[in-house]
Design a protein around this motif. Structure first.
Motif, PDB file in Angstrom:
ATOM      1  N   VAL A  15       0.889  -1.148   0.000  1.00 39.48           N
ATOM      2  CA  VAL A  15       0.000   0.000   0.000  1.00 39.48           C
ATOM      3  C   VAL A  15       0.925   1.193   0.000  1.00 39.48           C
ATOM      4  CG1 VAL A  15      -1.780   1.250   1.261  1.00 39.48           C
ATOM      5  CG2 VAL A  15      -1.723  -1.231   1.361  1.00 39.48           C
ATOM      6  N   SER A  16       0.803   1.987  -1.030  1.00 38.46           N
ATOM      7  CA  SER A  16       1.674   3.148  -1.056  1.00 38.46           C
ATOM      8  C   SER A  16       0.828   4.404  -1.000  1.00 38.46           C
ATOM      9  CB  SER A  16       2.541   3.140  -2.313  1.00 38.46           C
ATOM     10  OG  SER A  16       1.732   3.161  -3.467  1.00 38.46           O
ATOM     11  N   ALA A  17       1.331   5.373  -0.348  1.00 33.40           N
ATOM     12  CA  ALA A  17       0.596   6.625  -0.202  1.00 33.40           C
ATOM     13  C   ALA A  17       1.472   7.769  -0.639  1.00 33.40           C
ATOM     14  CB  ALA A  17       0.202   6.819   1.252  1.00 33.40           C
ATOM     15  N   SER A  18       0.916   8.609  -1.462  1.00 38.97           N
ATOM     16  CA  SER A  18       1.704   9.741  -1.925  1.00 38.97           C
ATOM     17  C   SER A  18       1.945  10.738  -0.801  1.00 38.97           C
ATOM     18  CB  SER A  18       1.015  10.414  -3.108  1.00 38.97           C
ATOM     19  OG  SER A  18      -0.280  10.828  -2.755  1.00 38.97           O
ATOM     20  N   PHE A  19       1.138  10.662   0.243  1.00 32.23           N
ATOM     21  CA  PHE A  19       1.287  11.586   1.356  1.00 32.23           C
ATOM     22  C   PHE A  19       1.673  10.869   2.645  1.00 32.23           C
ATOM     23  CE2 PHE A  19      -1.716  13.650  -1.531  1.00 32.23           C
ATOM     24  CZ  PHE A  19      -1.008  14.807  -1.788  1.00 32.23           C
ATOM     25  N   ALA A  20       2.239   9.687   2.541  1.00 32.27           N
ATOM     26  CA  ALA A  20       2.584   8.912   3.739  1.00 32.27           C
ATOM     27  C   ALA A  20       3.575   9.663   4.612  1.00 32.27           C
ATOM     28  CB  ALA A  20       3.156   7.554   3.346  1.00 32.27           C
ATOM     29  N   GLY A  21       4.463  10.415   4.018  1.00 27.10           N
ATOM     30  CA  GLY A  21       5.431  11.175   4.788  1.00 27.10           C
ATOM     31  C   GLY A  21       4.796  12.274   5.604  1.00 27.10           C
ATOM     32  N   GLU A  22       3.666  12.798   5.122  1.00 21.68           N
ATOM     33  CA  GLU A  22       2.974  13.866   5.825  1.00 21.68           C
ATOM     34  C   GLU A  22       2.115  13.348   6.967  1.00 21.68           C
ATOM     35  OE1 GLU A  22       0.889  16.581   3.286  1.00 21.68           O
ATOM     36  OE2 GLU A  22       2.398  16.356   1.735  1.00 21.68           O
ATOM     37  N   ASN A  23       1.618  12.148   6.857  1.00 14.20           N
ATOM     38  CA  ASN A  23       0.757  11.593   7.888  1.00 14.20           C
ATOM     39  C   ASN A  23       0.994  10.088   8.025  1.00 14.20           C
ATOM     40  OD1 ASN A  23      -1.233  11.069   9.755  1.00 14.20           O
ATOM     41  ND2 ASN A  23      -2.744  12.369   8.765  1.00 14.20           N
ATOM     42  N   PRO A  24       2.155   9.684   8.552  1.00 10.71           N
ATOM     43  CA  PRO A  24       2.455   8.254   8.653  1.00 10.71           C
ATOM     44  C   PRO A  24       1.514   7.494   9.585  1.00 10.71           C
ATOM     45  CG  PRO A  24       4.138   9.556   9.755  1.00 10.71           C
ATOM     46  CD  PRO A  24       3.233  10.518   9.046  1.00 10.71           C
ATOM     47  N   LYS A  25       0.942   8.160  10.584  1.00 16.54           N
ATOM     48  CA  LYS A  25       0.003   7.478  11.489  1.00 16.54           C
ATOM     49  C   LYS A  25      -1.254   7.065  10.737  1.00 16.54           C
ATOM     50  CE  LYS A  25       1.504   9.539  15.800  1.00 16.54           C
ATOM     51  NZ  LYS A  25       1.153  10.363  16.955  1.00 16.54           N
ATOM     52  N   LEU A  26      -1.736   7.932   9.860  1.00 19.77           N
ATOM     53  CA  LEU A  26      -2.913   7.603   9.056  1.00 19.77           C
ATOM     54  C   LEU A  26      -2.604   6.433   8.129  1.00 19.77           C
ATOM     55  CD1 LEU A  26      -5.766   8.143   7.972  1.00 19.77           C
ATOM     56  CD2 LEU A  26      -4.745   9.806   6.405  1.00 19.77           C
ATOM     57  N   PHE A  27      -1.468   6.477   7.479  1.00 23.21           N
ATOM     58  CA  PHE A  27      -1.046   5.398   6.588  1.00 23.21           C
ATOM     59  C   PHE A  27      -1.014   4.066   7.332  1.00 23.21           C
ATOM     60  CE2 PHE A  27       2.536   2.910   4.850  1.00 23.21           C
ATOM     61  CZ  PHE A  27       2.040   2.679   3.579  1.00 23.21           C
ATOM     62  N   LYS A  28      -0.424   4.041   8.514  1.00 25.79           N
ATOM     63  CA  LYS A  28      -0.333   2.810   9.307  1.00 25.79           C
ATOM     64  C   LYS A  28      -1.711   2.345   9.764  1.00 25.79           C
ATOM     65  CE  LYS A  28       4.348   3.479  11.021  1.00 25.79           C
ATOM     66  NZ  LYS A  28       5.185   3.778  12.186  1.00 25.79           N
ATOM     67  N   GLU A  29      -2.575   3.297  10.151  1.00 22.23           N
ATOM     68  CA  GLU A  29      -3.911   2.926  10.616  1.00 22.23           C
ATOM     69  C   GLU A  29      -4.726   2.276   9.502  1.00 22.23           C
ATOM     70  OE1 GLU A  29      -7.929   4.865  12.629  1.00 22.23           O
ATOM     71  OE2 GLU A  29      -6.172   6.134  12.342  1.00 22.23           O
ATOM     72  N   ILE A  30      -4.707   2.863   8.325  1.00 19.29           N
ATOM     73  CA  ILE A  30      -5.456   2.295   7.197  1.00 19.29           C
ATOM     74  C   ILE A  30      -4.887   0.933   6.833  1.00 19.29           C
ATOM     75  CG2 ILE A  30      -5.941   2.545   4.732  1.00 19.29           C
ATOM     76  CD1 ILE A  30      -6.323   5.546   5.254  1.00 19.29           C
ATOM     77  N   ASN A  31      -3.583   0.819   6.773  1.00 24.41           N
ATOM     78  CA  ASN A  31      -2.944  -0.452   6.436  1.00 24.41           C
ATOM     79  C   ASN A  31      -3.310  -1.532   7.453  1.00 24.41           C
ATOM     80  OD1 ASN A  31      -1.302  -2.039   4.795  1.00 24.41           O
ATOM     81  ND2 ASN A  31       0.506  -1.604   6.003  1.00 24.41           N
TER      82      ASN A  31
END
Length: 108
Positions: A15-31
């Motif tokens: 799962v890649s996010a273009s904005f993962a660097g801006e909100n890594p907690k959100l990226f981890k939560e969705i994953n």
């Protein structure tokens, strides 16, 4: 055992996010929360199987702005995301774009 090998098992390989660097907690939560039962889908062995979703988070809920990818996968991902409650902090004005990649496993 043969039955298990014959069943198509899909796995979310990245799962890649273009904005993962801006909100890594959100990226981890969705994953962490995105659990799929896609065992009934047939994935292409020739073409890449992916879904790109564009969304906002408003009052802890994901609001889908658009999605592209194969029809079955797209609908499955969109449904799962819309069911999620998001605890991570996010701005309602921020638009996120995530790409979900899939591949078939267990086929011979």
């Amino acid at each position: 055992m043969k039955k298990l090998i014959a069943i198509i098992v899909l796995s979310l390989i990245s799962v890649s996010a273009s904005f993962a660097g801006e909100n890594p907690k959100l990226f981890k939560e969705i994953n962490r929360k995105l659990k799929l039962d896609a065992s009934q889908l047939n994935l292409s062995k020739v073409h890449k199987n992916y879904v790109v979703v564009k969304f906002k988070i408003v009052n802890g809920e994901i609001e889908i702005l658009g999605a592209v990818g194969s029809k079955e996968l797209r609908q499955l991902i969109v449904n799962k995301l819309e069911e999620m409650d998001i605890d991570s902090e996010s701005k309602a004005s921020k638009v996120y774009r995530y790409k979900f990649n899939f591949r078939a496993e267990g086929q011979q």
